[in-house]
Design a protein around this motif. Structure first.
Motif, PDB file in Angstrom:
ATOM      1  N   TYR A  58       0.762  -1.275  -0.067  1.00  0.00           N
ATOM      2  CA  TYR A  58      -0.080   0.018   0.018  1.00  0.00           C
ATOM      3  C   TYR A  58       0.765   1.349   0.044  1.00  0.00           C
ATOM      4  CZ  TYR A  58      -3.821  -2.951   1.201  1.00  0.00           C
ATOM      5  OH  TYR A  58      -5.163  -4.045   0.932  1.00  0.00           O
ATOM      6  N   ASP A  59       0.154   2.404  -0.397  1.00  0.00           N
ATOM      7  CA  ASP A  59       1.034   3.408  -0.660  1.00  0.00           C
ATOM      8  C   ASP A  59       0.964   4.228   0.931  1.00  0.00           C
ATOM      9  OD1 ASP A  59       1.431   3.674  -3.471  1.00  0.00           O
ATOM     10  OD2 ASP A  59      -0.539   3.707  -3.535  1.00  0.00           O
ATOM     11  N   TYR A  60      -0.163   3.915   1.576  1.00  0.00           N
ATOM     12  CA  TYR A  60      -0.436   4.718   3.003  1.00  0.00           C
ATOM     13  C   TYR A  60      -0.800   3.715   3.916  1.00  0.00           C
ATOM     14  CZ  TYR A  60      -0.139   8.883   0.268  1.00  0.00           C
ATOM     15  OH  TYR A  60       0.473  10.068  -0.702  1.00  0.00           O
ATOM     16  N   VAL A  61      -0.526   3.784   4.914  1.00  0.00           N
ATOM     17  CA  VAL A  61      -0.751   2.748   6.138  1.00  0.00           C
ATOM     18  C   VAL A  61      -1.131   3.883   7.415  1.00  0.00           C
ATOM     19  CG1 VAL A  61      -0.047   1.098   7.686  1.00  0.00           C
ATOM     20  CG2 VAL A  61       1.016   0.977   5.537  1.00  0.00           C
ATOM     21  N   TYR A  62      -2.541   3.539   7.784  1.00  0.00           N
ATOM     22  CA  TYR A  62      -3.168   4.185   8.826  1.00  0.00           C
ATOM     23  C   TYR A  62      -3.226   3.275   9.990  1.00  0.00           C
ATOM     24  CZ  TYR A  62      -4.502   8.153   5.748  1.00  0.00           C
ATOM     25  OH  TYR A  62      -4.585   9.211   4.926  1.00  0.00           O
ATOM     26  N   LEU A  63      -3.610   3.860  11.251  1.00  0.00           N
ATOM     27  CA  LEU A  63      -3.710   2.685  12.260  1.00  0.00           C
ATOM     28  C   LEU A  63      -4.993   3.115  13.105  1.00  0.00           C
ATOM     29  CD1 LEU A  63      -2.242   0.944  14.141  1.00  0.00           C
ATOM     30  CD2 LEU A  63      -0.977   2.734  15.234  1.00  0.00           C
ATOM     31  N   ILE A  64      -5.637   2.015  13.442  1.00  0.00           N
ATOM     32  CA  ILE A  64      -6.703   2.176  14.390  1.00  0.00           C
ATOM     33  C   ILE A  64      -6.451   1.368  15.671  1.00  0.00           C
ATOM     34  CG2 ILE A  64      -9.230   2.027  14.951  1.00  0.00           C
ATOM     35  CD1 ILE A  64      -9.818   2.700  12.184  1.00  0.00           C
ATOM     36  N   ALA A  65      -6.515   1.756  16.846  1.00  0.00           N
ATOM     37  CA  ALA A  65      -6.074   0.629  18.031  1.00  0.00           C
ATOM     38  C   ALA A  65      -6.966   1.312  19.186  1.00  0.00           C
ATOM     39  CB  ALA A  65      -4.563   0.890  18.474  1.00  0.00           C
ATOM     40  N   ASN A  66      -7.318   0.254  20.031  1.00  0.00           N
ATOM     41  CA  ASN A  66      -8.355   0.179  20.905  1.00  0.00           C
ATOM     42  C   ASN A  66      -7.522  -0.105  22.462  1.00  0.00           C
ATOM     43  OD1 ASN A  66     -10.576   0.260  22.552  1.00  0.00           O
ATOM     44  ND2 ASN A  66     -11.642  -0.819  20.843  1.00  0.00           N
ATOM     45  N   SER A  67      -7.781   0.806  23.167  1.00  0.00           N
ATOM     46  CA  SER A  67      -6.985   0.490  24.609  1.00  0.00           C
ATOM     47  C   SER A  67      -5.702  -0.068  24.710  1.00  0.00           C
ATOM     48  CB  SER A  67      -8.043  -0.707  25.330  1.00  0.00           C
ATOM     49  OG  SER A  67      -7.891  -0.828  26.851  1.00  0.00           O
ATOM     50  N   ILE A  68      -5.520  -1.067  25.308  1.00  0.00           N
ATOM     51  CA  ILE A  68      -4.000  -1.552  25.229  1.00  0.00           C
ATOM     52  C   ILE A  68      -3.495  -1.630  23.696  1.00  0.00           C
ATOM     53  CG2 ILE A  68      -4.451  -3.999  25.417  1.00  0.00           C
ATOM     54  CD1 ILE A  68      -2.102  -4.159  27.331  1.00  0.00           C
ATOM     55  N   GLY A  69      -4.358  -1.771  22.919  1.00  0.00           N
ATOM     56  CA  GLY A  69      -3.829  -2.075  21.550  1.00  0.00           C
ATOM     57  C   GLY A  69      -3.106  -0.759  21.159  1.00  0.00           C
ATOM     58  N   ALA A  70      -3.403   0.377  21.723  1.00  0.00           N
ATOM     59  CA  ALA A  70      -2.567   1.688  21.278  1.00  0.00           C
ATOM     60  C   ALA A  70      -1.354   1.505  21.897  1.00  0.00           C
ATOM     61  CB  ALA A  70      -3.426   2.948  21.921  1.00  0.00           C
ATOM     62  N   TYR A  71      -1.134   1.291  23.116  1.00  0.00           N
ATOM     63  CA  TYR A  71       0.222   0.928  23.670  1.00  0.00           C
ATOM     64  C   TYR A  71       1.035  -0.033  22.877  1.00  0.00           C
ATOM     65  CZ  TYR A  71       4.224  -0.634  26.454  1.00  0.00           C
ATOM     66  OH  TYR A  71       5.465  -0.926  27.024  1.00  0.00           O
ATOM     67  N   LEU A  72       0.411  -1.041  22.366  1.00  0.00           N
ATOM     68  CA  LEU A  72       1.254  -2.156  21.664  1.00  0.00           C
ATOM     69  C   LEU A  72       1.685  -1.447  20.243  1.00  0.00           C
ATOM     70  CD1 LEU A  72      -0.794  -5.204  22.761  1.00  0.00           C
ATOM     71  CD2 LEU A  72       1.341  -4.567  23.633  1.00  0.00           C
ATOM     72  N   ALA A  73       0.664  -0.914  19.905  1.00  0.00           N
ATOM     73  CA  ALA A  73       0.992  -0.356  18.620  1.00  0.00           C
ATOM     74  C   ALA A  73       2.187   0.751  18.745  1.00  0.00           C
ATOM     75  CB  ALA A  73      -0.282   0.396  18.196  1.00  0.00           C
ATOM     76  N   MET A  74       2.191   1.670  19.620  1.00  0.00           N
ATOM     77  CA  MET A  74       3.040   2.491  19.885  1.00  0.00           C
ATOM     78  C   MET A  74       4.451   1.962  20.021  1.00  0.00           C
ATOM     79  SD  MET A  74       1.580   6.176  21.826  1.00  0.00           S
ATOM     80  CE  MET A  74       1.024   5.248  23.139  1.00  0.00           C
ATOM     81  N   HIS A  75       4.420   1.028  20.893  1.00  0.00           N
ATOM     82  CA  HIS A  75       5.908   0.204  21.130  1.00  0.00           C
ATOM     83  C   HIS A  75       6.155  -0.335  19.874  1.00  0.00           C
ATOM     84  CE1 HIS A  75       8.592  -2.468  22.972  1.00  0.00           C
ATOM     85  NE2 HIS A  75       7.908  -3.590  22.311  1.00  0.00           N
ATOM     86  N   THR A  76       5.306  -0.963  19.169  1.00  0.00           N
ATOM     87  CA  THR A  76       5.977  -1.633  17.916  1.00  0.00           C
ATOM     88  C   THR A  76       6.379  -0.702  16.687  1.00  0.00           C
ATOM     89  OG1 THR A  76       5.012  -3.617  18.683  1.00  0.00           O
ATOM     90  CG2 THR A  76       5.729  -3.826  16.463  1.00  0.00           C
TER      91      THR A  76
END
Length: 200
Positions: A58-76
């Motif tokens: 893909y040309d652009y990657v977006y992110l939706i994260a919920n609760s602890i998923g946001a922490y895991l997303a930011m960490h990774t």
């Protein structure tokens, strides 16, 4: 231009929740990341692998994260090329949350260090290894971020969210009388409208 959203669910959630967001994200493909653990050093490879494949296609990657998923997303994904992130009831400061839970359970750092793991009455197991990992792996998050926060969130304090917003490229929307888990018809309608406005 091909655009994709990666969805990272919260505790007790499922990658299949991504399907319910498709109607809010016209013009995007959406991929729910399937994982069953909530320990960052275990799930980071799963999240990174999905991102790497998406970034190739893909040309652009977006992110939706919920609760602890946001922490895991930011960490990774903190060093990855993310166009924009949408966080729902996000855990933004994991150290603060662990210390809060220790306070709720009346557990000191000394006690946790000695026992290594301590179960709590509210269903979470406190882990010294987890606390040390969080402190040894600080996050630098530079992705433009939209945050949906509930006024009556009982897990993450308004102060924590405000501190994050003031120190990051982030915009905050608060649902009056909302809860950490958006689940009533009114809450889901609010979430859907927020997502349609902010995903653009």
């Amino acid at each position: 231009m091909k655009k994709v959203i990666l969805y990272i669910h919260g505790k007790g959630g499922s990658y299949l929740e991504a399907e319910q967001y498709k109607k809010n994200c016209l013009g995007f493909d959406i991929i729910g990341i399937d994982y069953n653990d909530y320990i960052p050093w275990i799930v980071q490879n799963q999240i990174q692998s999905v991102y790497d494949k998406a970034n190739e296609r893909y040309d652009y990657v977006y992110l939706i994260a919920n609760s602890i998923g946001a922490y895991l997303a930011m960490h990774t994904l903190q060093n990855c090329d993310i166009e924009k992130a949408l966080f729902i009831s996000p855990v933004l400061d994991m150290e603060r949350l662990i210390l809060d839970m220790m306070s709720w359970a009346n557990v000191s750092e000394k006690e946790l260090c000695e026992k290594r793991e301590i179960p709590t009455d509210f269903g979470e197991t406190l882990s010294w290894k987890y606390l040390c990992f969080v402190r040894e792996n600080p996050i630098t998050w530079n992705v433009p971020t939209e945050i949906l926060y509930a006024e009556n969130d009982n897990l993450v304090s308004h102060q924590t969210v405000n501190e994050f917003v003031s120190s990051h490229n982030a915009h905050l929307t608060v649902m009056k009388n909302g809860e950490h888990w958006f689940h009533t018809d009114e809450q889901i309608a609010f979430l859907d409208n927020w997502m349609k406005k902010t995903i653009r």
